[in-house]
Design an enzyme around this catalytic site. Sequence first.
Site, short mmCIF file in Angstrom:
data_model
loop_
_atom_site.label_atom_id
_atom_site.label_comp_id
_atom_site.label_asym_id
_atom_site.label_seq_id
_atom_site.Cartn_x
_atom_site.Cartn_y
_atom_site.Cartn_z
N SER A 167 35.26 41.52 41.32
CA SER A 167 35.28 40.55 42.41
C SER A 167 33.93 40.53 43.13
O SER A 167 32.91 40.23 42.51
CB SER A 167 36.44 40.86 43.36
OG SER A 167 36.66 39.80 44.26
N ASP A 216 43.64 32.64 38.81
CA ASP A 216 42.64 33.07 39.80
C ASP A 216 41.82 31.86 40.21
O ASP A 216 41.27 31.17 39.34
CB ASP A 216 41.74 34.14 39.17
CG ASP A 216 40.68 34.67 40.12
OD1 ASP A 216 40.63 34.25 41.29
OD2 ASP A 216 39.89 35.54 39.67
N HIS A 255 43.92 37.32 40.30
CA HIS A 255 42.73 37.99 40.81
C HIS A 255 43.09 39.40 41.26
O HIS A 255 44.11 39.61 41.91
CB HIS A 255 42.15 37.20 41.99
CG HIS A 255 40.82 37.70 42.44
ND1 HIS A 255 39.64 37.32 41.85
CD2 HIS A 255 40.47 38.58 43.42
CE1 HIS A 255 38.63 37.92 42.45
NE2 HIS A 255 39.10 38.70 43.40
#
Length: 311
Positions: free
Chosen positions: A152, A250, A280
């Site tokens: 991320s 995501d 995610h």
Amino acid sequence: MTIHPEIAKVLGTLPTPDGSPLDPQALRAGEAAQVQPAEKRLPPHAVVDATARTPAGDVPVRIYTPTDADTFGLLVYFHGGAFFLGSLDTHDHVARSLAKETGRKVISVGYRLAPEAAFPAGLEDCYGVVRWAATEGEALGWNGDLAVAGDSSGANFAAVVTAMAHDDGFPGITHQILFYPSLDLDFDADRYPSMRENAEGYGLETAGLKPFNAFYLDSGADPADPLVSPIKRQDLTGLPAALIITAEHDPLRDEGEQYGRRLEEAGVPATVSRYAGANHGFVQNFSWIPEYYRAFEEAAEFLAPAPKAAE
């Protein structure tokens, strides 16, 4: 495919966002409360907390040694958390799995967080640790092979660090692994189809991207700057080979996959691997599901030395 049923169970327990202001301290405390006791974590050969002395200052790191071998490839890992969450502890299990599967010595970086530390403090910490690792190579048992990885926002740092190293003429980084990377901090909901397709109901929601990243952006990070949004870098030639892991459900899926295509167009070997049914954060939150633990195994395959040609 639809969201994995085990992930769906967890998503069903999450509270509906009420639009109230985010409290970094409260959110960090909530994350810390979810950390498993050490005895329940995967046990590598050795885990040591240390300090990396860098031009940006002293940076806490946690070093995971997978076996009792004499030398190792190094993997410098940057945790995720929208630049204001995450720690060495919250992502400890990720670093342990990376060490086990890749056979590399993993250096997890406890970089400074927004909003307390303004841009580019966290980024400088990450880059500084990469350079420190190379300088301290003999003490670390480094065999000369150095990779970076992140998930991320940590993948954002990993991508930017490779560009910084390239621009500085530092050739040491050979590979980059980006787990569901956040690469474009201009959160226009119409910029990528996945921002609309996965806008609600999958944990990370499109409407939440701006407020969750506001601590970083409000600290001086400009979304138009390639040091903030690495997908905006014009010239990607010369960057290290990339493995980009994305999740089907995501909002950030498409920017990661577009970045992979752009790397390939620039002559950089890039593998994009989309995990069906995932959302995610699945590497951090759902790697106990066998098909998602596969991401660590795929990272190991990506980093494995190429077989030598027969004499």
